[in-house]
Design an enzyme around this catalytic site. Structure first.
Site, PDB file in Angstrom:
ATOM      1  N   MET A   1     -51.574  37.139  54.804  1.00 19.46           N
ATOM      2  CA  MET A   1     -52.477  38.264  55.017  1.00 19.46           C
ATOM      3  C   MET A   1     -53.647  37.866  55.901  1.00 19.46           C
ATOM      4  SD  MET A   1     -51.595  41.162  53.745  1.00 19.46           S
ATOM      5  CE  MET A   1     -53.176  41.992  53.650  1.00 19.46           C
TER       6      MET A   1
ATOM      7  N   HIS B   1     -40.757  42.801  45.435  1.00 23.46           N
ATOM      8  CA  HIS B   1     -41.472  42.013  46.441  1.00 23.46           C
ATOM      9  C   HIS B   1     -40.601  40.848  46.900  1.00 23.46           C
ATOM     10  CE1 HIS B   1     -45.040  44.180  44.946  1.00 23.46           C
ATOM     11  NE2 HIS B   1     -45.556  43.892  46.123  1.00 23.46           N
TER      12      HIS B   1
ATOM     13  N   LYS C   1     -43.437  35.666  46.067  1.00 25.34           N
ATOM     14  CA  LYS C   1     -44.586  36.189  45.317  1.00 25.34           C
ATOM     15  C   LYS C   1     -44.687  35.527  43.956  1.00 25.34           C
ATOM     16  CE  LYS C   1     -46.826  40.509  43.909  1.00 25.34           C
ATOM     17  NZ  LYS C   1     -48.118  40.083  44.476  1.00 25.34           N
TER      18      LYS C   1
END
Length: 264
Positions: free
Chosen positions: A14, A154, A158
């Site tokens: 991210m 996901h 994760k």
């Protein structure tokens, strides 16, 4: 005037997209891309790490002498706890996208929000936060006559499960119905797991490179309503976080959510 911004975890999945898109946003001025001690990216140009080309800003372990207006944190709970203390001391507004937070973390956020503006969300997607609102309204209308299940998916890497988004969806439904987390049932297994009235099932998939898929099921005998949000690109979370940072700058101290920004 541009909003000055710091990004923690600037070399993560991210973080890299936050760096790239923040640099491209004419209303933001990126002043820090931060990583932990010993990280391989330290000293490198943050834009090059992000695949966006050089931007003249090196990855560092700390903030500049003049603090930014806002920090965005997408790291891990242990790091978030450190940064919330820094923001509190230096009067920096904080956008928290880190997931896997414990009840004690939320207490920490509540305490810090007495002194600084904090926007915390389990998912920065505007569509997901609209889903929370809609799911709560549907649950309130249909009541316990309809079975409720939440399924999230996901990518295989994760760490936490259920996802923060799935828990946010569950909380929206619980709040709308006046229930507590005691109504949640996780990943049923065994010889006798017949559904009990009023319970909400929580299920997590970890598959390949799935970015994020969340479905709330409402079912009775004879019909089923499915509310689904699918993220096809991580940039949807990045755009939401950057929008939140611009909105949060200048807000008075307090704890905010994406719903506040959207006026929901």
């Amino acid at each position: 005037m541009n909003t000055t911004l710091a990004i923690t975890g600037g070399s993560g999945r991210m973080g890299q997209r936050l760096v790239a898109l923040a640099h491209a946003d004419s209303r933001l001025h990126l002043v820090a891309a931060i990583e932990r001690d010993g990280h391989a990216a330290l000293g490198r140009d943050a834009g090059e790490v992000a695949g966006a080309g050089p931007i003249g800003l090196s990855v560092t372990t700390d903030l500049p002498a003049v603090p930014p207006a806002v920090m965005i944190d997408f790291t891990a709970p242990v790091a978030m706890r450190q940064w919330i203390d820094v923001c509190r001391r230096r009067k920096i507004a904080l956008v928290i996208g880190t997931t896997g937070l414990a009840d004690s973390d939320h207490k920490l956020i509540d305490d810090a929000a007495k002194e600084i503006a904090i926007l915390q969300a389990p998912n920065m997607s505007l569509g997901v936060n609209l889903l929370f609102k809609i799911a709560g309204e549907v649950a309130k209308i249909l009541g316990d006559d309809y079975d409720k299940e939440i399924v999230e998916g996901h990518h295989r890497f994760k760490k936490d499960a259920p996802s923060g988004t799935a828990m946010g969806l569950a909380e929206a439904i619980l709040k709308a119905m006046g229930k507590t987390r005691d109504s949640l049932v996780y990943d049923r297994h065994g010889d006798d797991v017949v559904r009990k009235p009023g319970e909400i099932g929580m299920h997590a998939l970890r598959i390949g490179d799935e970015i994020g898929r969340h479905t709330a099921y409402f079912a009775a005998l004879g019909e089923r309503l499915e509310l689904t949000h699918v993220a096809t690109n991580r940039d949807t979370f990045v755009h939401g976080a950057l929008k939140a940072a611009k909105w949060l700058a200048g807000q008075k101290s307090g704890r905010y959510a994406i719903a506040d920004m959207l006026g929901l």
